[in-house]
Design a protein around this motif. Structure first.
Motif, short mmCIF file in Angstrom:
data_model
loop_
_atom_site.label_atom_id
_atom_site.label_comp_id
_atom_site.label_asym_id
_atom_site.label_seq_id
_atom_site.Cartn_x
_atom_site.Cartn_y
_atom_site.Cartn_z
N ILE A 11 0.84 -1.20 0.00
CA ILE A 11 0.00 0.00 0.00
C ILE A 11 0.88 1.25 0.00
N LYS A 12 0.45 2.26 -0.74
CA LYS A 12 1.19 3.52 -0.82
C LYS A 12 0.36 4.65 -0.22
N LEU A 13 1.05 5.71 0.17
CA LEU A 13 0.36 6.90 0.68
C LEU A 13 -0.45 7.53 -0.44
N GLY A 14 -1.64 7.99 -0.10
CA GLY A 14 -2.51 8.63 -1.09
C GLY A 14 -3.52 7.67 -1.70
N TRP A 15 -3.42 6.36 -1.38
CA TRP A 15 -4.37 5.39 -1.92
C TRP A 15 -5.63 5.35 -1.07
N GLN A 16 -6.74 5.01 -1.69
CA GLN A 16 -7.99 4.84 -0.97
C GLN A 16 -8.06 3.39 -0.48
N VAL A 17 -8.29 3.21 0.82
CA VAL A 17 -8.34 1.88 1.42
C VAL A 17 -9.57 1.73 2.30
N LYS A 18 -9.86 0.47 2.65
CA LYS A 18 -11.00 0.16 3.52
C LYS A 18 -10.55 -0.87 4.54
N ASP A 19 -10.89 -0.64 5.81
CA ASP A 19 -10.57 -1.60 6.86
C ASP A 19 -11.52 -2.78 6.76
N SER A 20 -10.98 -4.00 6.69
CA SER A 20 -11.80 -5.20 6.50
C SER A 20 -12.63 -5.54 7.73
#
Length: 94
Positions: A11-20
């Motif tokens: 994962i990189k900074l600035g990416w959109q993520v979601k906590d599972s």
């Protein structure tokens, strides 16, 4: 694939993520790497609180429990110089 495995994606900074686990979704704004090898990300929410209109606080999650939603990168504005040397002689060096 394990529930706590992001598929080996770094994962990189600035990416959109979601906590599972919680479903918390946002943009990665900070990365923390510890001596024991644990990598955690600070995630900034993208939505405002519907009652107050204020965004919830940033939260920190372990990397393996984050799922990548989108890989667009939000890059900070770099056209303005902030802090650091200005090229001027210091008053103290006279």
């Amino acid at each position: 694939m394990s529930k706590f495995n992001n598929g080996g994606i770094k994962i990189k900074l600035g990416w959109q993520v979601k906590d599972s686990i919680t479903g918390f979704e946002g943009i990665t704004t900070g990365r923390f790497e510890y001596l024991n090898g644990c990598v955690r990300f600070e995630v900034c929410p993208m939505k405002l609180n519907t009652e107050t209109g204020i965004p919830p606080e940033n939260l920190v999650f372990d990397e393996p429990q984050l799922e990548v939603v989108d890989t667009f990168e939000i890059k900070p504005e770099t056209s303005k110089k902030v802090g650091g040397p200005t090229g001027r002689r210091s008053l103290l060096s006279r």
